[in-house]
Each structure stands twice: as C-alpha cells, then as structure tokens.
Design an enzyme around this catalytic site. Structure first.
Site, PDB file in Angstrom:
ATOM      1  N   CYS A 261       4.885  17.128   7.976  1.00 20.58           N
ATOM      2  CA  CYS A 261       5.093  16.226   9.131  1.00 20.58           C
ATOM      3  C   CYS A 261       6.376  16.511   9.918  1.00 20.58           C
ATOM      4  O   CYS A 261       6.503  16.085  11.072  1.00 20.58           O
ATOM      5  CB  CYS A 261       5.053  14.779   8.662  1.00 20.58           C
ATOM      6  SG  CYS A 261       5.857  14.527   7.081  1.00 20.58           S
TER       7      CYS A 261
ATOM      8  N   GLU B 148      11.159  18.917   0.337  1.00 22.08           N
ATOM      9  CA  GLU B 148      10.879  18.901   1.772  1.00 22.08           C
ATOM     10  C   GLU B 148      11.510  20.095   2.510  1.00 22.08           C
ATOM     11  O   GLU B 148      10.899  20.682   3.394  1.00 22.08           O
ATOM     12  CB  GLU B 148      11.425  17.586   2.348  1.00 22.08           C
ATOM     13  CG  GLU B 148      10.891  17.207   3.703  1.00 22.08           C
ATOM     14  CD  GLU B 148       9.452  16.689   3.671  1.00 22.08           C
ATOM     15  OE1 GLU B 148       8.819  16.694   2.603  1.00 22.08           O
ATOM     16  OE2 GLU B 148       8.975  16.300   4.746  1.00 22.08           O
TER      17      GLU B 148
ATOM     18  N   HIS C  63       9.222  10.681  12.629  1.00 23.03           N
ATOM     19  CA  HIS C  63      10.305  11.532  12.128  1.00 23.03           C
ATOM     20  C   HIS C  63      11.079  12.086  13.319  1.00 23.03           C
ATOM     21  O   HIS C  63      10.497  12.688  14.235  1.00 23.03           O
ATOM     22  CB  HIS C  63       9.741  12.718  11.345  1.00 23.03           C
ATOM     23  CG  HIS C  63       9.121  12.360  10.025  1.00 23.03           C
ATOM     24  ND1 HIS C  63       9.174  11.102   9.466  1.00 23.03           N
ATOM     25  CD2 HIS C  63       8.432  13.140   9.140  1.00 23.03           C
ATOM     26  CE1 HIS C  63       8.543  11.118   8.296  1.00 23.03           C
ATOM     27  NE2 HIS C  63       8.080  12.332   8.083  1.00 23.03           N
TER      28      HIS C  63
HETATM   29  P1  NAP Z   1      -0.244   8.114  -1.130  1.00 18.87           P
HETATM   30  O1  NAP Z   1      -0.120   6.909  -0.291  1.00 18.87           O
HETATM   31  O2  NAP Z   1       0.507   8.165  -2.416  1.00 18.87           O
HETATM   32  O3  NAP Z   1      -1.835   8.356  -1.443  1.00 18.87           O
HETATM   33  C1  NAP Z   1      -2.271   9.311  -2.396  1.00 18.87           C
HETATM   34  C2  NAP Z   1      -3.798   9.306  -2.513  1.00 18.87           C
HETATM   35  O4  NAP Z   1      -4.161  10.270  -3.519  1.00 18.87           O
HETATM   36  C3  NAP Z   1      -4.400   7.970  -2.937  1.00 18.87           C
HETATM   37  O5  NAP Z   1      -5.633   7.766  -2.295  1.00 18.87           O
HETATM   38  C4  NAP Z   1      -4.621   8.166  -4.436  1.00 18.87           C
HETATM   39  O6  NAP Z   1      -5.684   7.349  -4.954  1.00 18.87           O
HETATM   40  C5  NAP Z   1      -5.040   9.616  -4.459  1.00 18.87           C
HETATM   41  N1  NAP Z   1      -4.886  10.165  -5.804  1.00 18.87           N
HETATM   42  C6  NAP Z   1      -3.784  10.135  -6.595  1.00 18.87           C
HETATM   43  N2  NAP Z   1      -4.062  10.688  -7.810  1.00 18.87           N
HETATM   44  C7  NAP Z   1      -5.358  11.071  -7.769  1.00 18.87           C
HETATM   45  C8  NAP Z   1      -6.241  11.693  -8.698  1.00 18.87           C
HETATM   46  N3  NAP Z   1      -5.829  12.020  -9.942  1.00 18.87           N
HETATM   47  N4  NAP Z   1      -7.509  11.949  -8.312  1.00 18.87           N
HETATM   48  C9  NAP Z   1      -7.944  11.614  -7.081  1.00 18.87           C
HETATM   49  N5  NAP Z   1      -7.162  11.006  -6.145  1.00 18.87           N
HETATM   50  C10 NAP Z   1      -5.891  10.741  -6.491  1.00 18.87           C
HETATM   51  O7  NAP Z   1       0.212   9.424  -0.353  1.00 18.87           O
HETATM   52  P2  NAP Z   1       0.150   9.735   1.259  1.00 18.87           P
HETATM   53  O8  NAP Z   1       1.443   9.447   1.896  1.00 18.87           O
HETATM   54  O9  NAP Z   1      -1.090   9.123   1.803  1.00 18.87           O
HETATM   55  O10 NAP Z   1       0.021  11.326   1.262  1.00 18.87           O
HETATM   56  C11 NAP Z   1      -1.190  11.973   0.937  1.00 18.87           C
HETATM   57  C12 NAP Z   1      -1.022  13.479   1.091  1.00 18.87           C
HETATM   58  O11 NAP Z   1      -0.713  13.800   2.438  1.00 18.87           O
HETATM   59  C13 NAP Z   1       0.113  14.047   0.227  1.00 18.87           C
HETATM   60  O12 NAP Z   1      -0.268  15.332  -0.241  1.00 18.87           O
HETATM   61  C14 NAP Z   1       1.264  14.136   1.213  1.00 18.87           C
HETATM   62  O13 NAP Z   1       2.225  15.085   0.853  1.00 18.87           O
HETATM   63  C15 NAP Z   1       0.521  14.509   2.498  1.00 18.87           C
HETATM   64  N6  NAP Z   1       1.209  14.144   3.756  1.00 18.87           N
HETATM   65  C16 NAP Z   1       1.724  12.882   3.926  1.00 18.87           C
HETATM   66  C17 NAP Z   1       2.334  12.576   5.150  1.00 18.87           C
HETATM   67  C18 NAP Z   1       2.931  11.201   5.425  1.00 18.87           C
HETATM   68  O14 NAP Z   1       3.582  11.054   6.476  1.00 18.87           O
HETATM   69  N7  NAP Z   1       2.722  10.198   4.575  1.00 18.87           N
HETATM   70  C19 NAP Z   1       2.419  13.525   6.148  1.00 18.87           C
HETATM   71  C20 NAP Z   1       1.866  14.785   5.944  1.00 18.87           C
HETATM   72  C21 NAP Z   1       1.265  15.064   4.748  1.00 18.87           C
HETATM   73  P3  NAP Z   1      -5.379   5.977  -5.778  1.00 18.87           P
HETATM   74  O15 NAP Z   1      -5.018   4.930  -4.748  1.00 18.87           O
HETATM   75  O16 NAP Z   1      -6.667   5.708  -6.456  1.00 18.87           O
HETATM   76  O17 NAP Z   1      -4.245   6.267  -6.715  1.00 18.87           O
END
Ligand code: NAP
Length: 351
Positions: free
Chosen positions: A150, A203, A243
């Site tokens: 991001c 990061e 950001h």
């Molecule tokens: P998050 O809120 O922690 O969500 C993580 C997701 O992954 C949840 O749906 C969780 O499901 C699932 N998960 C965790 N363990 C799992 C497993 N063993 N099997 C299947 N699903 C599983 O994280 P986020 O911020 O949405 O980020 C998600 C991804 O996008 C990450 O790789 C992050 O680095 C990337 N990203 C994030 C952003 C940002 O600004 N937030 C920007 C760019 C990229 P449960 O709810 O069931 O645990």
C-alpha cells in the site's frame, strides 16, 4: 459484458470487507463465495465478520456461509480475490492456481516471484503478459496476479512520470501509515493514540523492492528491474485511512520545478482509453495548495482510487521533494486488485 462469479478469500478481514463494500454494485463482478479461516468457516458471513465499514453490510453477503479456503469448495467461481493473511497465502493461493482458479491477490507472498505480475494498471499494464510464464496448470487456466504494497502504490504512481521523463537515480521515502493498514484489530489503541510508532515490521524491504519491479521493463518473459537505490523508513501514525509519504528523489537528467510539475500534470495513464469501471479519471492529482494532500481530506478522492501529490519543491539534498498520499485499503489493496481484475478482463485473461 459477461458477469463473473467471484470468490473472496480472507473475506472477514479489513481488506476483505473493503472488497465486499466496493463490489456491492460492481457492473461485472458478483461475489458468490466467501472464504476465511477455520474460526469463521461454517458461519453465515454476518455472524463471522466483525463489520468495520461505515456503510451497512450488503444484504447479498449476509447469509452466505463462510467456507474454508480450499479450492475444491470454490469450483463454481470464475476467479478469486485474495485478502489473506500472508502467513497462509503462499499455500492457499498456490492451491487455487494449481486447481485452475485464477487468483488476484493483495498478499505479499507472490509479488517478487519472477513469473507473477506485480501490477498497477496505470504504471505497468504490459507486465500482465508474465502470466504466460506461469506453470501452475498445464493448460494455463490457473495463475496469480498481485497488487503492490500500500505504500508502493502512491510512491510508484507518483514516480512513474519522473522516471519516464528524467530517469530516477536515487530515492529516500518516509511513510506515515494509517492504522487500517495493520488489519483488524491491528495496533493496540494504547500504542497508537497520541503517538507515532517509528517501525513497521517487514514494511521497509517491500518499499525498497516493489517500485523497482513495477518500474522495470518486460522483455522475453522476464522483468528487468529498474536500477536505483531506495532508502525507506516506515512509521505508523494515528490516522484511520490514507498513507502519506515524504519523498525525495534524485534525477538522472536535471529538471526545474515547472518541468517536474508538467511531467506529473501531463502524464497520461496508458489505460485511460480502456474505460474500466474502477479506473479514476485522474489517477495522479497534483495539489498546489501547500497544505495538501491530507489523509482526512483527500483519501477518498475518486472513490479512494486517486494518488494525490503536493508540496513539490526543490530539494537541498538530491533534486526534488514532494508529498504523496493514497487510500491504503482502497487504492493500496481492494480497489487496486479490482482494477487489476478489470484490466485482466479487457485483455482477455478473464472470460
Ligand atoms: P486482517 O484484517 O488480519 O484479515 C486477514 C484475513 O485472513 C481474515 O479474513 C482471516 O480470517 C484470514 N485468515 C487468517 N488465517 C487464515 C487461515 N489459516 N486460513 C484462511 N484464512 C485465514 O488483514 P488485512 O488487513 O485485511 O490484510 C489482508 C492481506 O492484505 C494481508 O496479506 C495484508 O498484508 C494485505 N494488505 C493489506 C493492506 C491494508 O491496508 N490493510 C494493504 C495492502 C495489502 P478469520 O477472520 O477467519 O481469521
């Protein structure tokens, strides 16, 4: 236009929820299957997700039963978006690609794979052809495309016109990253309220690597990375979304401030003519008011899909300094992935 049945992996997370919100009225893509961890599987989405978006949860997903992220449970979708935690994304996304289900991912895991496109449609749409190099399936039906970190998105989008016009010789960037970038529940409130945390694990290496792949050139099935040093400092600040980056750039060819502003203002996105539903009219906006851009005022510009630039000024070290900013969970995550999917449709990779 055909309608696509879309699966969403990581549907309960911060990025997953943003996908659901943005796709609610999408003209081409309809969410038909949701996946998350075993903790959520088996529950209706309304029960499994702790909804953090400011608009109501769409009726269309409330009663969908959350599935485990196993490819055999997603046989009826045309492709999946992934907002999976990086600790599980390598295996799960690879399993889907091997099962012939295309994956459009936000996770970092495959971004540096030499055969996987790391894509910002306005910056390097031609890199999409790397898909032909992937070997997940014999018939080429399963593949992975990723969108960048991001911070890399506003950074690289703002660098692209400068790289094309003058060449970049060096770069120093400090990010002030919103708390939504840490997912949910993310950073403890006692750590971040009234505070700045001067470190975000993992990061800075992404910020140093990804712009070089994005600004690289594709030739004979491989990306030759751009070649300039990047120094990056990533910090977390008490901002909800958006950001903001402080950037100083060294240029290969000397340019004055008017030429730099003109390069950014006159830059034409190569996908402008493709009429993609999520493409912003102006992917790069140059502000002249020195108080701008600000996350609270500008993160939502053009539906959160615009990169805003401001405070372009002569640098006392290297050549030019400026500020860039973009919405991290829209342009830097779900919205960017959706735009990637739209480009993949237009280019015939999704049909
Ligand atoms: P998050 O809120 O922690 O969500 C993580 C997701 O992954 C949840 O749906 C969780 O499901 C699932 N998960 C965790 N363990 C799992 C497993 N063993 N099997 C299947 N699903 C599983 O994280 P986020 O911020 O949405 O980020 C998600 C991804 O996008 C990450 O790789 C992050 O680095 C990337 N990203 C994030 C952003 C940002 O600004 N937030 C920007 C760019 C990229 P449960 O709810 O069931 O645990």
């Amino acid at each position: 236009m055909t309608s696509f049945r879309v699966g969403l992996l990581g549907a309960t997370g911060a990025v997953g929820q943003k996908f659901i919100k943005i796709l609610e009225n999408h003209p081409w893509f309809q969410i038909t299957a949701l996946g998350a961890s075993k903790r959520s599987a088996g529950k209706p989405y309304a029960e499994a997700a702790n909804w953090i978006e400011s608009t109501p949860m769409p009726e269309s997903v409330k009663q969908l039963k959350v599935l485990e992220c196993k490819s055999e449970l997603f046989k009826d979708v045309d492709f999946v978006f992934s907002g999976l935690d990086s600790s599980v994304a390598t295996d799960i996304e690879g399993d889907f690609a091997k099962a012939g289900i295309p994956v459009i991912s936000n996770a970092k895991n495959y971004r540096t794979d030499p055969t996987v496109p790391l894509l910002i449609p306005e910056v390097n749409p031609d890199h999409i052809d790397l898909i032909h190099e992937q070997r997940f399936t014999k018939d080429g039906s399963g593949w992975i495309v990723t969108n960048p970190n991001c911070v890399a998105v506003p950074l690289t989008t703002s660098l692209k016109p400068l790289h094309d016009a003058f060449g970049i010789s060096s770069l120093v960037v400090t990010s002030m990253q919103a708390i939504s970038g840490a997912g949910y529940p993310g950073v403890p409130s006692l750590d971040i309220m009234g505070n700045v945390i001067p470190y975000i694990g993992g990061e800075e290496s992404k910020i140093r690597q990804e712009p070089l792949k994005l600004l690289g050139t594709l030739s004979k099935g491989a990306v030759k990375y751009a070649d300039f040093p990047i120094e990056a400092t990533a910090t977390r600040v008490p901002v909800i979304n958006g950001h903001l980056l402080s950037i100083t750039v060294g240029l290969k060819m000397k340019a004055d401030l008017d030429e730099i502003r003109d390069a950014m203002n006159n830059w034409k996105s190569p996908i402008h003519e493709l009429d993609l539903p999520s493409a912003p009219e102006f992917p790069l906006k140059v502000h002249t008011d020195p108080r701008y851009p600000q996350p609270r005022l500008h993160a939502d510009s053009e539906g959160g899909m615009q990169t805003a630039v401001g405070r372009i000024r002569q640098a006392h070290v290297m050549d030019v300094s400026y500020i860039a900013m973009a919405h991290n969970t829209v342009r830097g995550a779900a919205g960017g992935a959706i735009l990637n999917a739209e480009l993949l449709v237009r280019k015939g990779f999704l049909k």
